[in-house]
Write a protein that holds these residues in place. Structure first.
Motif, short mmCIF file in Angstrom:
data_model
loop_
_atom_site.label_atom_id
_atom_site.label_comp_id
_atom_site.label_asym_id
_atom_site.label_seq_id
_atom_site.Cartn_x
_atom_site.Cartn_y
_atom_site.Cartn_z
N GLN A 1 42.68 47.20 31.08
CA GLN A 1 41.55 46.69 31.88
C GLN A 1 41.80 45.28 32.34
O GLN A 1 41.47 44.90 33.46
CB GLN A 1 40.26 46.78 31.05
CG GLN A 1 39.72 48.20 30.93
CD GLN A 1 38.46 48.25 30.09
OE1 GLN A 1 38.39 47.64 29.01
NE2 GLN A 1 37.45 48.96 30.56
N VAL A 2 42.40 44.48 31.47
CA VAL A 2 42.72 43.10 31.85
C VAL A 2 43.67 43.11 33.03
O VAL A 2 43.49 42.37 34.01
CB VAL A 2 43.32 42.33 30.66
CG1 VAL A 2 43.85 40.98 31.11
CG2 VAL A 2 42.30 42.17 29.55
N ARG A 3 44.67 43.97 32.95
CA ARG A 3 45.65 44.06 34.05
C ARG A 3 44.94 44.47 35.34
O ARG A 3 45.13 43.86 36.40
CB ARG A 3 46.71 45.10 33.68
CG ARG A 3 48.07 44.83 34.27
CD ARG A 3 49.21 45.59 33.56
NE ARG A 3 48.85 46.90 33.07
CZ ARG A 3 48.82 47.24 31.76
NH1 ARG A 3 49.13 46.35 30.84
NH2 ARG A 3 48.50 48.46 31.39
N LEU B 1 41.78 44.23 36.13
CA LEU B 1 40.86 43.19 36.59
C LEU B 1 41.62 42.12 37.36
O LEU B 1 41.17 41.65 38.42
CB LEU B 1 40.13 42.58 35.40
CG LEU B 1 39.14 41.46 35.74
CD1 LEU B 1 38.02 41.97 36.63
CD2 LEU B 1 38.56 40.83 34.47
N GLU C 1 49.15 35.90 30.94
CA GLU C 1 48.48 36.87 31.81
C GLU C 1 46.97 36.64 31.80
O GLU C 1 46.33 36.69 32.85
CB GLU C 1 48.78 38.31 31.39
CG GLU C 1 48.29 39.28 32.46
CD GLU C 1 48.24 40.72 32.01
OE1 GLU C 1 48.33 41.00 30.80
OE2 GLU C 1 48.07 41.59 32.89
N VAL D 1 44.59 35.98 34.98
CA VAL D 1 43.45 36.84 35.30
C VAL D 1 42.17 36.00 35.36
O VAL D 1 41.35 36.15 36.27
CB VAL D 1 43.29 37.95 34.25
CG1 VAL D 1 41.99 38.71 34.46
CG2 VAL D 1 44.48 38.90 34.30
N ASN E 1 37.28 51.35 37.96
CA ASN E 1 37.67 50.44 36.88
C ASN E 1 36.80 49.19 36.86
O ASN E 1 36.37 48.74 35.80
CB ASN E 1 39.13 50.03 37.04
CG ASN E 1 40.08 51.18 36.76
OD1 ASN E 1 39.73 52.12 36.06
ND2 ASN E 1 41.27 51.11 37.32
N LEU E 2 36.58 48.62 38.04
CA LEU E 2 35.78 47.41 38.12
C LEU E 2 34.39 47.64 37.55
O LEU E 2 33.85 46.82 36.80
CB LEU E 2 35.69 46.94 39.58
CG LEU E 2 34.86 45.69 39.81
CD1 LEU E 2 35.45 44.49 39.07
CD2 LEU E 2 34.75 45.38 41.31
N ILE F 1 34.54 47.73 33.78
CA ILE F 1 34.82 46.38 33.24
C ILE F 1 33.57 45.51 33.30
O ILE F 1 33.19 44.84 32.33
CB ILE F 1 35.98 45.73 34.03
CG1 ILE F 1 37.29 46.47 33.72
CG2 ILE F 1 36.10 44.25 33.71
CD1 ILE F 1 38.44 46.12 34.65
N MET F 2 32.91 45.53 34.44
CA MET F 2 31.74 44.65 34.61
C MET F 2 30.59 45.10 33.70
O MET F 2 29.82 44.28 33.22
CB MET F 2 31.30 44.66 36.08
CG MET F 2 32.26 43.98 37.02
SD MET F 2 32.39 42.18 36.71
CE MET F 2 34.13 41.99 36.41
#
Lengths: 167, 167
Positions: A139-141, A143, B15, B19, B142-143, B146-147
């Motif tokens: 997810q970090v990648r 994002l 990383e 990010v 994915n966004l 994540i959010m």
DNA sequence: GACCTTTTCTTGAAAGTTGAACTAGATAGA
DNA sequence: TCTATCTAGTTCAACTTTCAAGAAAAGGTC
């Protein structure tokens, strides 16, 4: 809620709406969270803290005003006010630019640097707790990639930033 | 820049830093972009527009102040000022709450609704152009995920929001 | 050099935000 | 009931942001 291509405005799909709403909530809450954390622990809002960080990373701890504004994504006017405030706190001072008499360098003072050293661990912990501790490496990648795309699209001088329909 | 578990503060990996920086840039640019777009086309900042949207979605186009503040993620104080301004514009009016004499409802006026109808297409287009037109369907998915995770972690009443180390 | 345009940075006023203090009404316990 | 406490919303002062206007220096052209 999806409008077919009837010529009317093209609305967001249900999923897009839901993502947009999550985006707005998350970013609003995050900003508030960091503003409060830094106001409490460092006596300044997040954006001011960001300015000190920029200076601390710059060679000789100084940077031209315009460059600093560009890097921090704020207007020169806003930066003028901000630096005035940070100067009053003793964390930054202004210095004439030798090569351009119009120019000013913002310089991080020793006290500014000390304040940064003092408050950085708490700030990093807040960021980690609010974001990175909750996301998987993938997810970090993702994002990162997403935010880079969005930022590139909104960049003022972007080659085709304002002309996406020409792609 | 990665500190092993030496007991010192745990910094972000390279990383993560990258990010985080992309996140800050993207969200800052996005907020500016939308604020300008709405200020130009609707005569109000993005957050005020969001209040009108909330009201337009509420039953009978009205909502208690506290609930509206909670939904919009702003303080009651800020909402008081905002509603005062929107009232001056004629887009919202206040109304006493029948069941609780302390309470106030913010009510979307017809003019407020009309303004919303008028400016919604442009706003949606701006959001789409800045975000959804640039992301793949998978990135959008994915966004969203994540959010949602980030927002949940920052939610005030979160069960374990401020105690992540107990998980 | 004289003239015009651009760039750099600041200023001032208006608008918006914050956090604390405050009023009025609701709620709960003795 | 009386009292203490809590909740809803507003207000004030201090601070921050924005936008437009402006001063000063740089750069380009004739």
């Amino acid at each position: 809620m999806t409008t077919a291509s009837t010529g009317g405005p093209r609305w967001l799909t249900d999923e897009e709406q839901s993502v947009w709403s999550a985006y707005l909530h998350a970013t609003t809450l995050m900003e508030d969270h960091l503003d409060r954390q830094l106001q409490r622990d460092a006596g300044m809002p997040h954006i001011y803290y960001g300015l000190l960080v920029q200076l601390s990373r710059a060679p000789r701890h100084r940077k031209r005003m315009t460059e600093l504004a560009k890097d921090a994504k704020i207007t020169r006017s806003r930066l003028s006010h901000a630096v005035a405030r940070l100067e009053k706190n003793g964390w930054v001072r202004r210095e004439d630019c030798p090569s351009d008499k119009r120019g000013q360098n913002a310089v991080l003072t020793d006290e500014g640097h000390a304040m940064l050293v003092r408050s950085a661990p708490g700030h990093v912990a807040a960021v980690r707790q609010a974001m990175f501790a909750r996301l998987t490496p993938e997810q970090v990648r993702n994002l990162g990639e997403i935010m880079r795309v969005v930022a590139a699209g909104l960049q003022p001088e972007g080659t085709d930033a304002d002309l996406p329909w020409l792609r």
